[in-house]
Design an enzyme around this catalytic site. Sequence first.
Site, PDB file in Angstrom:
ATOM      1  N   HIS A  90       0.803  -1.230   0.000  1.00 18.20           N
ATOM      2  CA  HIS A  90       0.000   0.000   0.000  1.00 18.20           C
ATOM      3  C   HIS A  90       0.834   1.277   0.000  1.00 18.20           C
ATOM      4  O   HIS A  90       0.282   2.363   0.151  1.00 18.20           O
ATOM      5  CB  HIS A  90      -0.921   0.047   1.220  1.00 18.20           C
ATOM      6  N   LYS A  97      -9.028  13.357   4.953  1.00 16.76           N
ATOM      7  CA  LYS A  97      -8.083  12.244   4.934  1.00 16.76           C
ATOM      8  C   LYS A  97      -7.126  12.425   6.097  1.00 16.76           C
ATOM      9  O   LYS A  97      -7.110  13.495   6.727  1.00 16.76           O
ATOM     10  CB  LYS A  97      -7.305  12.202   3.615  1.00 16.76           C
ATOM     11  N   ARG A  98      -6.303  11.404   6.407  1.00 15.32           N
ATOM     12  CA  ARG A  98      -5.306  11.580   7.447  1.00 15.32           C
ATOM     13  C   ARG A  98      -4.399  12.768   7.110  1.00 15.32           C
ATOM     14  O   ARG A  98      -4.189  13.100   5.946  1.00 15.32           O
ATOM     15  CB  ARG A  98      -4.476  10.299   7.592  1.00 15.32           C
ATOM     16  N   LYS A 140       0.204  14.457   1.632  1.00 18.61           N
ATOM     17  CA  LYS A 140      -1.169  14.714   1.190  1.00 18.61           C
ATOM     18  C   LYS A 140      -1.426  16.211   0.986  1.00 18.61           C
ATOM     19  O   LYS A 140      -2.415  16.609   0.398  1.00 18.61           O
ATOM     20  CB  LYS A 140      -2.165  14.116   2.188  1.00 18.61           C
TER      21      LYS A 140
HETATM   22  C1  26Q Z   1       3.023   0.373  10.612  1.00 19.72           C
HETATM   23  C2  26Q Z   1       3.884   0.050  11.639  1.00 19.72           C
HETATM   24  C3  26Q Z   1       3.597   0.435  12.943  1.00 19.72           C
HETATM   25  C4  26Q Z   1       2.429   1.111  13.210  1.00 19.72           C
HETATM   26  C5  26Q Z   1       1.560   1.420  12.184  1.00 19.72           C
HETATM   27  C6  26Q Z   1       1.857   1.050  10.882  1.00 19.72           C
HETATM   28  C7  26Q Z   1       0.933   1.402   9.783  1.00 19.72           C
HETATM   29  C8  26Q Z   1      -0.438   1.404   9.989  1.00 19.72           C
HETATM   30  C9  26Q Z   1      -1.307   1.747   8.972  1.00 19.72           C
HETATM   31  C10 26Q Z   1       1.398   1.748   8.540  1.00 19.72           C
HETATM   32  C11 26Q Z   1       0.526   2.085   7.521  1.00 19.72           C
HETATM   33  C12 26Q Z   1      -0.831   2.086   7.731  1.00 19.72           C
HETATM   34  C13 26Q Z   1      -1.823   2.474   6.717  1.00 19.72           C
HETATM   35  C14 26Q Z   1      -1.544   2.775   5.469  1.00 19.72           C
HETATM   36  C15 26Q Z   1      -2.587   3.187   4.527  1.00 19.72           C
HETATM   37  O1  26Q Z   1      -3.723   3.407   4.902  1.00 19.72           O
HETATM   38  N1  26Q Z   1      -2.252   3.314   3.246  1.00 19.72           N
HETATM   39  C16 26Q Z   1      -3.237   3.715   2.254  1.00 19.72           C
HETATM   40  O2  26Q Z   1      -3.858   2.545   1.754  1.00 19.72           O
HETATM   41  C17 26Q Z   1      -4.944   2.872   0.923  1.00 19.72           C
HETATM   42  C18 26Q Z   1      -5.624   1.582   0.527  1.00 19.72           C
HETATM   43  O3  26Q Z   1      -4.840   0.873  -0.379  1.00 19.72           O
HETATM   44  C19 26Q Z   1      -4.482   3.668  -0.285  1.00 19.72           C
HETATM   45  O4  26Q Z   1      -5.604   4.053  -1.017  1.00 19.72           O
HETATM   46  C20 26Q Z   1      -3.703   4.902   0.154  1.00 19.72           C
HETATM   47  O5  26Q Z   1      -3.150   5.555  -0.965  1.00 19.72           O
HETATM   48  C21 26Q Z   1      -2.602   4.484   1.115  1.00 19.72           C
HETATM   49  O6  26Q Z   1      -1.936   5.641   1.630  1.00 19.72           O
END
Ligand code: 26Q
Length: 811
Positions: A358, A546-547, A552
Amino acid sequence: MTHNPIEAFTELLTEKMKTKRGKHVQDATSKDLYYVIASIVNDKVHPHWLQTQETYNKKQPKQVFYLSMEFLVGRLLESNLLNCGLHDICTRSLKKLGFDPSEVYAQEHDAGLGNGGLGRLAACFLDSLASLSYPGHGYGIRYRYGLFEQKIIQDYQVEIPDYWLTEEYPWETRRADEAFIIHFNGEVLTEESKDGSLEFSYIHTDQVRAIPYDIPIVGYNNQVVNSLRLWSAESPKQEDEFFTTQNARYYHHLDHKNAIEQISGFLYPDDSSNEGKELRLKQQYFLVSASIQNIIMQYKKTSNPSLHHFHEFIAIQINDTHPSLAVPELMRILMDEEKFGWDKAWEITTKTIAYTNHTTLSEALEKWPKTMLQGLLPRIYMIINEINERFCQGIWFDHPELRDKIPELAIIADEQVHMAHLAIVGSFSVNGVARIHTEILKKKEMKSFYQLYPAKFNNKTNGITHRRWLLQVNPNLANLVTEVIGPSWIQRPKQLISLLRHSKDKPFLEKVDQVKHQNKQALAKYIKDKTGILVDDQSIFDVQIKRLHEYKRQLLNIFHVIYLYNELKENPNQHLTPRTFIFGAKAAPSYHLAKEVIKLINKVGNIINNDVDVRDRIKVVFLENYNVSLAEKIIPAADISEQISTASKEASGTGNMKLMMNGALTVGTLDGANIEIRDLVGDSNIFIFGLNADEVLNYYQFGGYSAKDIYQTDERIRKILDQLFQGVFGSNDLEFKDLYYHMLYHNDPYFVLKDFDSYIDTHEFIEQSYRDKTNWLTKSVTNIAYSGKFSSDRTIQEYASEIWNIRPIKR
Ligand code: 26Q
């Protein structure tokens, strides 16, 4: 008994209110109604749930299990009512009884078990799997605390714990009889067995019990009910029974018990940075081990229990690298418990697991210190080490052309375990989430892996469930669509394309306009109630939700607002179609710069919203605690969808799809799925600006961009940055200085200044375009018409046929 379904429902509600709550329906509170309606839904859903399970047991189709650290499900009452055909009936029954249905539905606490896109995608996928009758289920963690609640206090983000389980959660069923034990720490004993092979056993491990809580996933109108199984961490039973207050080690035991329960204690609130916290690693292994043990135990109950054929009946999709320990865990069970040799175990594992990436942000790539992994999961570490050895040797002998790439391809390198490498090597499919994202993976980020395994790489452009994101959240638009093209789009969302024939039909466009206006009135009322800000429901609603993250570029958006403010102050009589800028965004608690941007948006808002010179033409609203149910209020009311990431940085985006499906026009960069939206609607129905991905990647590679030069040459930008520096928007002159320094002395890493001119121009053009209302509505309808491609039904069909090889169940 009556045959009118609404009267029948009312009767049921009345009876159940007595038996479940001991109340007459006319005395019921919204909470009473919520629980009783949930119970009516459960009565209808649970038999189908059981039946679906029995069908799977009997027919033994191939099944997919979606492993994810996040499932951002939001509320379920309305979507469950919708999917089991009771939504309109229930809503009308409540109205007839004199209740406000939205008040009742709002009683449900959002299940906020996700950070953002990745977690919401998992929830949409489950909805599509069930609605398309696929045998597919989710495995996740039942966090006691979901993503923090955001309060804005003196313009600043404050985080409040989200204890979402204070009241009973009506959708879950605890199944303590299906628990598994997970082992941490301890030592590995290696013994040679009679046939000379090695046997591994573990001693002195710390044991944790994983208890499943099941949530039914209701398919739309098809009597299919799949499962989302969430694991909760508890201490093993014997321990609990052994310790009484009399025991000398009672308090030690309490400590220990607390530490265990921490494993499912809270969701880590980062959406893209990797901090390497041990508790997070524990969570990941906890999810993976419980789920894989469960899948194997289920499999062994089937009529053909030999695990040799496991991959013919099971696919496991891992949602990013977070559950990538699935690779060594499946290897461990196959070898140590099921006594397979390495080669057979490896064949089964790599034919079972598939991996979705992702992100290409390097700071988000997961790596764990090898000493941490070795201490916490000694046997798993041994297996990863062996995978790494064999992988590197394989390159050395079979791919001499890649020998010098071994250090960058290795799974274990510089004392760290690279989880993406483990996931790629251990799976049969690696997919990106939008066309450009997959291309960047293949050509840049994962280039050497692509050379090694070209056939593994594939694209699956994201999607969203049109049932929740159109039918449920925007019923008036949905009804209007059905009026003109019939209801077939609900089963086959691509049929929304038939709307094109009506995109210039004036009476229809007027109705579309009316619906949008009603939705804007509803949002304006919400804004008034929540913030006290009075917004003009005739103004353009310009939305970025969005976050909060630098890439972004919420900063670019607020710079545009500041620019307009400066213009209007200098030139008070300038014509401008009134605009309301609406923001919703949570920042990771430790992300200082992101929190500064939130503060800036709020402070700029205070100034603008209270300045008589401008406040009738521009307004800025920051809505706190952006989550799924707030998205459901904002999206139907949006005119403009801000999708303005630095090109190449947003893997896909999914908010872009939700807003498009509700008739908002996108202003965006050529990034993520924006590109695929543009390819469909054409350049005249979307507003594209800024650098493209190649240009951005070129600047990163070769340099050549100077933020200071732009500051020198563009006086609009110079004015804004100087205002930041001078504290014009702050309560003291130190406020926002760090933002100023960041832009100029870290050379604006996300090209906010570089894209500023193009963004301003584009917004001017947008304003011109909006003045021709009919033409705007044609564009809006064109967007809705093409949005069918972005239903997660399409995405899931692609995963099903191109990755999982599963088929819909016939019943
Ligand atoms: C990793 C390690 C430790 C703690 C947290 C994390 C962590 C948690 C969540 C790392 C990443 C995420 C989330 C990422 C995310 O939401 N990415 C998004 O995914 C969407 C679905 O595919 C895409 O549309 C977005 O572009 C992308 O940013």
